[in-house]
Structure formats: structure tokens, C-alpha cells
Enzyme design. Sequence first.
Site, PDB file in Angstrom:
ATOM      1  N   LYS A 128      35.913  38.247  33.377  1.00 25.78           N
ATOM      2  CA  LYS A 128      36.587  39.409  33.090  1.00 25.78           C
ATOM      3  C   LYS A 128      37.170  39.129  31.390  1.00 25.78           C
ATOM      4  CE  LYS A 128      37.718  42.449  35.449  1.00 25.78           C
ATOM      5  NZ  LYS A 128      37.036  43.671  35.871  1.00 25.78           N
ATOM      6  N   ILE A 166      40.156  49.454  44.778  1.00 20.49           N
ATOM      7  CA  ILE A 166      40.595  50.164  43.812  1.00 20.49           C
ATOM      8  C   ILE A 166      40.204  51.545  43.548  1.00 20.49           C
ATOM      9  CG2 ILE A 166      42.061  50.248  41.610  1.00 20.49           C
ATOM     10  CD1 ILE A 166      42.150  46.980  41.963  1.00 20.49           C
ATOM     11  N   ALA A 207      33.827  48.796  38.315  1.00 19.76           N
ATOM     12  CA  ALA A 207      32.755  47.782  39.255  1.00 19.76           C
ATOM     13  C   ALA A 207      32.900  46.519  38.542  1.00 19.76           C
ATOM     14  CB  ALA A 207      31.422  48.368  38.785  1.00 19.76           C
ATOM     15  N   ALA A 208      32.833  45.285  39.601  1.00 17.00           N
ATOM     16  CA  ALA A 208      32.993  44.144  39.466  1.00 17.00           C
ATOM     17  C   ALA A 208      32.838  43.224  40.479  1.00 17.00           C
ATOM     18  CB  ALA A 208      34.177  43.738  38.704  1.00 17.00           C
ATOM     19  N   THR A 219      42.355  42.463  34.592  1.00 19.41           N
ATOM     20  CA  THR A 219      43.305  41.777  35.484  1.00 19.41           C
ATOM     21  C   THR A 219      44.033  40.756  34.747  1.00 19.41           C
ATOM     22  OG1 THR A 219      43.274  39.911  37.130  1.00 19.41           O
ATOM     23  CG2 THR A 219      41.331  40.114  35.581  1.00 19.41           C
ATOM     24  N   ASP A 220      45.272  40.605  35.271  1.00 13.09           N
ATOM     25  CA  ASP A 220      46.195  39.568  34.556  1.00 13.09           C
ATOM     26  C   ASP A 220      45.671  38.170  34.585  1.00 13.09           C
ATOM     27  OD1 ASP A 220      46.561  39.092  37.099  1.00 13.09           O
ATOM     28  OD2 ASP A 220      48.791  39.213  37.291  1.00 13.09           O
ATOM     29  N   GLU A 221      44.803  37.718  35.236  1.00  9.47           N
ATOM     30  CA  GLU A 221      44.346  36.499  35.676  1.00  9.47           C
ATOM     31  C   GLU A 221      43.711  36.098  34.326  1.00  9.47           C
ATOM     32  OE1 GLU A 221      42.311  35.375  38.997  1.00  9.47           O
ATOM     33  OE2 GLU A 221      43.532  36.545  40.219  1.00  9.47           O
ATOM     34  N   TYR A 272      35.633  33.760  37.839  1.00 11.88           N
ATOM     35  CA  TYR A 272      35.960  35.102  38.030  1.00 11.88           C
ATOM     36  C   TYR A 272      36.898  35.622  36.716  1.00 11.88           C
ATOM     37  CZ  TYR A 272      38.762  39.506  38.940  1.00 11.88           C
ATOM     38  OH  TYR A 272      39.467  40.470  38.876  1.00 11.88           O
TER      39      TYR A 272
HETATM   40  P1  NAD Z   1      36.388  45.377  44.931  1.00 10.27           P
HETATM   41  O1  NAD Z   1      35.476  44.044  45.029  1.00 10.27           O
HETATM   42  O2  NAD Z   1      37.174  45.939  46.193  1.00 10.27           O
HETATM   43  O3  NAD Z   1      35.319  46.641  44.387  1.00 10.27           O
HETATM   44  C1  NAD Z   1      34.373  46.311  43.708  1.00 10.27           C
HETATM   45  C2  NAD Z   1      33.302  47.564  43.765  1.00 10.27           C
HETATM   46  O4  NAD Z   1      32.183  47.382  42.541  1.00 10.27           O
HETATM   47  C3  NAD Z   1      32.614  47.529  44.832  1.00 10.27           C
HETATM   48  O5  NAD Z   1      32.555  48.869  45.525  1.00 10.27           O
HETATM   49  C4  NAD Z   1      31.065  47.093  44.631  1.00 10.27           C
HETATM   50  O6  NAD Z   1      30.211  47.787  45.295  1.00 10.27           O
HETATM   51  C5  NAD Z   1      30.941  47.491  43.052  1.00 10.27           C
HETATM   52  N1  NAD Z   1      30.029  46.702  42.091  1.00 10.27           N
HETATM   53  C6  NAD Z   1      29.815  45.442  42.331  1.00 10.27           C
HETATM   54  N2  NAD Z   1      28.559  45.117  41.244  1.00 10.27           N
HETATM   55  C7  NAD Z   1      28.386  46.201  40.870  1.00 10.27           C
HETATM   56  C8  NAD Z   1      27.247  46.526  39.869  1.00 10.27           C
HETATM   57  N3  NAD Z   1      26.448  45.456  39.606  1.00 10.27           N
HETATM   58  N4  NAD Z   1      27.158  47.850  39.769  1.00 10.27           N
HETATM   59  C9  NAD Z   1      27.662  48.961  40.402  1.00 10.27           C
HETATM   60  N5  NAD Z   1      28.726  48.774  41.176  1.00 10.27           N
HETATM   61  C10 NAD Z   1      28.922  47.387  41.690  1.00 10.27           C
HETATM   62  O7  NAD Z   1      37.369  45.392  43.654  1.00 10.27           O
HETATM   63  P2  NAD Z   1      38.757  46.089  43.519  1.00 10.27           P
HETATM   64  O8  NAD Z   1      39.791  45.052  44.101  1.00 10.27           O
HETATM   65  O9  NAD Z   1      38.675  47.473  43.842  1.00 10.27           O
HETATM   66  O10 NAD Z   1      38.692  45.789  41.831  1.00 10.27           O
HETATM   67  C11 NAD Z   1      38.199  46.855  41.067  1.00 10.27           C
HETATM   68  C12 NAD Z   1      38.524  46.340  39.398  1.00 10.27           C
HETATM   69  O11 NAD Z   1      39.866  46.087  39.377  1.00 10.27           O
HETATM   70  C13 NAD Z   1      37.722  45.014  39.139  1.00 10.27           C
HETATM   71  O12 NAD Z   1      36.971  45.179  37.849  1.00 10.27           O
HETATM   72  C14 NAD Z   1      38.559  43.927  39.261  1.00 10.27           C
HETATM   73  O13 NAD Z   1      38.455  43.037  38.464  1.00 10.27           O
HETATM   74  C15 NAD Z   1      40.076  44.708  38.733  1.00 10.27           C
HETATM   75  N6  NAD Z   1      41.357  44.128  39.363  1.00 10.27           N
HETATM   76  C16 NAD Z   1      41.389  44.020  40.516  1.00 10.27           C
HETATM   77  C17 NAD Z   1      42.783  43.490  41.128  1.00 10.27           C
HETATM   78  C18 NAD Z   1      43.105  43.470  42.603  1.00 10.27           C
HETATM   79  O14 NAD Z   1      44.299  42.939  42.875  1.00 10.27           O
HETATM   80  N7  NAD Z   1      42.227  43.818  43.295  1.00 10.27           N
HETATM   81  C19 NAD Z   1      43.688  43.068  40.194  1.00 10.27           C
HETATM   82  C20 NAD Z   1      43.501  43.363  38.699  1.00 10.27           C
HETATM   83  C21 NAD Z   1      42.094  43.809  38.372  1.00 10.27           C
HETATM   84  O1  TDX Z   2      43.184  32.329  52.384  1.00  5.63           O
HETATM   85  C1  TDX Z   2      43.862  32.283  51.491  1.00  5.63           C
HETATM   86  N1  TDX Z   2      44.908  31.657  51.525  1.00  5.63           N
HETATM   87  C2  TDX Z   2      45.631  31.474  50.281  1.00  5.63           C
HETATM   88  O2  TDX Z   2      46.540  30.870  49.908  1.00  5.63           O
HETATM   89  C3  TDX Z   2      43.507  33.444  50.419  1.00  5.63           C
HETATM   90  C4  TDX Z   2      42.247  34.219  50.522  1.00  5.63           C
HETATM   91  C5  TDX Z   2      44.335  33.497  49.401  1.00  5.63           C
HETATM   92  N2  TDX Z   2      45.284  32.497  49.086  1.00  5.63           N
HETATM   93  C6  TDX Z   2      46.083  32.341  47.926  1.00  5.63           C
HETATM   94  C7  TDX Z   2      45.507  32.448  46.468  1.00  5.63           C
HETATM   95  C8  TDX Z   2      46.264  33.160  45.729  1.00  5.63           C
HETATM   96  O3  TDX Z   2      47.431  32.558  45.258  1.00  5.63           O
HETATM   97  O4  TDX Z   2      46.609  33.593  47.941  1.00  5.63           O
HETATM   98  C9  TDX Z   2      46.698  34.160  46.650  1.00  5.63           C
HETATM   99  C10 TDX Z   2      46.266  35.695  46.376  1.00  5.63           C
HETATM  100  O5  TDX Z   2      44.660  35.420  46.696  1.00  5.63           O
HETATM  101  P1  TDX Z   2      43.427  36.499  46.539  1.00  5.63           P
HETATM  102  O6  TDX Z   2      43.832  37.498  47.709  1.00  5.63           O
HETATM  103  O7  TDX Z   2      42.379  35.602  46.959  1.00  5.63           O
HETATM  104  O8  TDX Z   2      43.770  37.152  45.001  1.00  5.63           O
HETATM  105  P2  TDX Z   2      43.585  36.630  43.899  1.00  5.63           P
HETATM  106  O9  TDX Z   2      42.913  35.244  43.725  1.00  5.63           O
HETATM  107  O10 TDX Z   2      45.337  36.221  43.243  1.00  5.63           O
HETATM  108  O11 TDX Z   2      42.997  37.600  43.143  1.00  5.63           O
HETATM  109  C11 TDX Z   2      43.270  38.947  42.964  1.00  5.63           C
HETATM  110  O12 TDX Z   2      44.199  39.413  41.935  1.00  5.63           O
HETATM  111  C12 TDX Z   2      43.973  39.587  40.795  1.00  5.63           C
HETATM  112  C13 TDX Z   2      42.079  39.525  43.057  1.00  5.63           C
HETATM  113  O13 TDX Z   2      41.202  39.378  43.950  1.00  5.63           O
HETATM  114  C14 TDX Z   2      41.468  39.848  41.581  1.00  5.63           C
HETATM  115  O14 TDX Z   2      40.381  40.545  41.795  1.00  5.63           O
HETATM  116  C15 TDX Z   2      42.409  40.351  40.597  1.00  5.63           C
HETATM  117  O15 TDX Z   2      41.955  40.341  39.357  1.00  5.63           O
END
Ligand code: NAD
Ligand code: TDX
Length: 354
Positions: A163, A13, A82-83, A134-136, A159
Site C-alpha cells: 500500500k 468498504i 480494489a486491493a 491505510t494508516d499501516e 500488505y
Molecule cells: P476488501 O478485501 O473487503 O475488498 C477488496 C475488494 O477489491 C474486493 O471486492 C475484491 O474483489 C476487489 N479486488 C481485489 N483485487 C482486485 C483486482 N485485481 N481487480 C479488481 N478488484 C479487485 O477490502 P476493504 O476492507 O473493503 O478495503 C478497501 C480498501 O481500503 C483497500 O484498498 C484497503 O487497503 C483500504 N483500507 C482498508 C481498511 C480496513 O480496515 N478494512 C483500512 C484502511 C484502508
Molecule cells: O484472529 C485474530 N486475532 C488477533 O489478535 C485476528 C484476525 C487479528 N488479531 C489482531 C491483529 C491486529 O492487531 O487484531 C488486530 C486487527 O487485525 P485485523 O482485523 O487482521 O486487521 P489489521 O491487521 O489491523 O488490518 C486492518 O486494518 C488496516 C485491515 O485488514 C487492513 O486492510 C487495513 O489497512
Amino acid sequence: MKNILVTGGAGFIGSALIRFLINNTSDCVLNLDKLTYAGNLESLQAIENNDRYSFVKADIRDYERVESLIHDFQPDFIMHLAAESHVDRSIDGPAEFISTNIVGTYTLLECARNYYQALSNERKSKFRFHHISTDEVYGDLDEDSKFREDSPYDPSSPYSASKASADHLVRAWQKTYGLPILLTNCSNNYGPYHFPEKLIPLMILNAMEGKPLPLYGDGKQVRDWLYVDDHVRALYQVVINGKVGETYNIGGSSEKQNIEVVRVICDHLNKLIEKKPSGIEDFNDLITFVQDRPGHDKRYAIDSSKINNELGWQPAESFDSGIKKTVEWYLKNQDWCNRVLDGSYQKQRLGLNE
Ligand code: NAD
Ligand code: TDX
């Protein structure tokens, strides 16, 4: 023109946010990222030579380093992404989640507070600390309701608990120290540059190799899918126009069961891939039900009416259009996938607590 410090800007993101900021605003961006397995500077190649962009490899838990970077950059906004983000990894090893997501957020808040307190009143009035969550944090939903900004916190995984802790710290730093914060809680993002441990890219890449598509449990869990570029537009709206101290939920209005998501991916691949892996006629045949994730939340869904009504944001992408773009992107960008998968992660099952 603003100076925006983005933490986690090499992630999924964060990199989309930085590409948006450089391409659509005149703001300067400093990307502060530790480059864990999930951080890839290649995701920023399109803008890396822009004069308004710079990168520094640093850890948000390193107080002195972060303090000095903030002092030198003089941000108007800090957007904190960052997370550690993968639920399955948090089941196998929660320590890094507690450390980065809670202690890291605390450290960044302290640096931001000290910086903020020394600003002039005029600059104080414009400064924002935007925490991306996150909504989680709200936990599991029954069939009818949706998460609202006032839904009670009830996280299920290490996780989401980490958060939730970070969200509480951010709110406390406003109430106690007057730090001008904004908080957003969004649903599952998807789109280009998504690390292939997450459901959607994992299924695309496994299918292309003719490998099983592992669905946890019965595959009927529901997620509310949000296209990543819609999310970053929402983040920009919030940081510019959001009301200090407020929380905004951001969802894609695209609730789907995991099995539906995987079937749509397979249907696209059936049309797009002429030469299928040997023995495969229909990618749907690769779907395999495997042991469920411990603590697996059954349903998430977001009520986005607050950000919609107050800030005029709504998603532009439907799930159908977004997933088609995403599948096409992965087919065209297999080099990126190969390079991000050259470390210890090889698409193996994670999160069984074994
Ligand atoms: P991601 O795992 O792709 O990226 C996380 C980034 O943070 C990476 O570039 C990593 O190198 C950096 N990072 C990790 N630890 C660090 C540290 N100690 N210091 C500095 N940098 C560090 O995550 P994402 O999917 O891009 O998510 C970004 C944010 O959005 C997170 O806070 C996550 O909780 C939140 N979020 C993600 C989703 C989703 O669906 N991906 C949904 C809701 C919220
Ligand atoms: O192999 C798989 N099979 C499967 O059934 C994987 C990797 C996931 N799943 C399921 C678990 C969840 O119900 O699919 C759904 C989505 O899984 P993930 O992609 O692991 O995402 P989720 O656990 O929902 O969390 C994501 O959305 C909220 C992000 O990773 C989080 O960072 C964010 O906060």
C-alpha cells in the site's frame, strides 16, 4: 450529478461507499471489481436495481479492459479501493499483494492519465483520482504519538509495504503528469459486511459457534477503530471538497487494545444470545492467547485534525454504539456469513508463514 468509478466496490468498504452514494447523492456509480474471495455482490443487494448503479467484473491489472471501461463510462471521479487487504494473507503469500496493490494501482493510474489528458480543460479541472489507503503505511507507533499526514512511511508487513508503494506511485503521477489526485489513509474499519477473516467478525462468529477466540500475542496491541459508514462519509467529503494533491488521515478516535475489543463483543453476546453453545456460560471464557503475528505492529492511532478542521468531518459513531450495531448485524445476517464462507477460507489461522 457525477459519474463515479469505484474499484473494489464489492468489498467491505467499497460496498458501503456505493450504498452511501446511491442512497444519498444523485451520482451514477460504476463498480469495477474482480470478485476475489473478498468481493460479494450480495453486499450490494439493497441498491443493485437502481438505474444509477452498474457492475462490471474486471481486473484492475487488465489495461485494455479498464481503459475501454473508463472511455465508455466517462468518470468525473475514480475512487480506488480494489486491493488485497488482509495482513495475515500477505504474510503467507505476498505475490498477489504486490501484483494487485502495486501493479494494479500503476495500471489504473496509466488508464486514468491517458483518459485525463484527452479531457477538455473544463472537465480536467473537475476530475479527481482518489486513492484509498491505510494508516499501516506509517508503521508502528510508540505510546504517546499519533499518525499525521507528514509522518514518515515505515511499513511492517507485505500488505502495508504494497500500500505504501501504491501511495508513492499515486503522488508521483500527480507530480510528474499533473494527474489531480487525492489520498486518504484511514484506520481499522469495522461494521456490517466485513469479511470474517478480520478480527471483529471472526470473534463474533467463532463465539456463536463456541469456538476459541484467538488473540495474537498478549492481545494488548492497539487499533483506532473507525465505523465504516463514518469512513465513507469522509471519503465523499474528500472527493468533493478535498484539495488536489493533499492527503487526509481518517481515524475513529477510538483507540482500543484487541483484548478490550474482544471483551466488549463477548459482553454483548452474553446479553443478546439466550441459548449459548453447550458448555458456555460466559463468552469471555473462549478467549485464547495464540502465537503472535510476525511483524505485528503494536499500536496505530490517527490524528484526524486536518480533515476535521479543513473539511468539517468527524465520526458520528462512538466505539460503544458502533460495536453494538455490528454485533447485532452479524447475529441477524448469518446467511450472508455462511455464503461468504463457502469457499476455501473456513476461519482457520492465517499468517504464520508455515
Ligand atoms: P476488501 O478485501 O473487503 O475488498 C477488496 C475488494 O477489491 C474486493 O471486492 C475484491 O474483489 C476487489 N479486488 C481485489 N483485487 C482486485 C483486482 N485485481 N481487480 C479488481 N478488484 C479487485 O477490502 P476493504 O476492507 O473493503 O478495503 C478497501 C480498501 O481500503 C483497500 O484498498 C484497503 O487497503 C483500504 N483500507 C482498508 C481498511 C480496513 O480496515 N478494512 C483500512 C484502511 C484502508
Ligand atoms: O484472529 C485474530 N486475532 C488477533 O489478535 C485476528 C484476525 C487479528 N488479531 C489482531 C491483529 C491486529 O492487531 O487484531 C488486530 C486487527 O487485525 P485485523 O482485523 O487482521 O486487521 P489489521 O491487521 O489491523 O488490518 C486492518 O486494518 C488496516 C485491515 O485488514 C487492513 O486492510 C487495513 O489497512
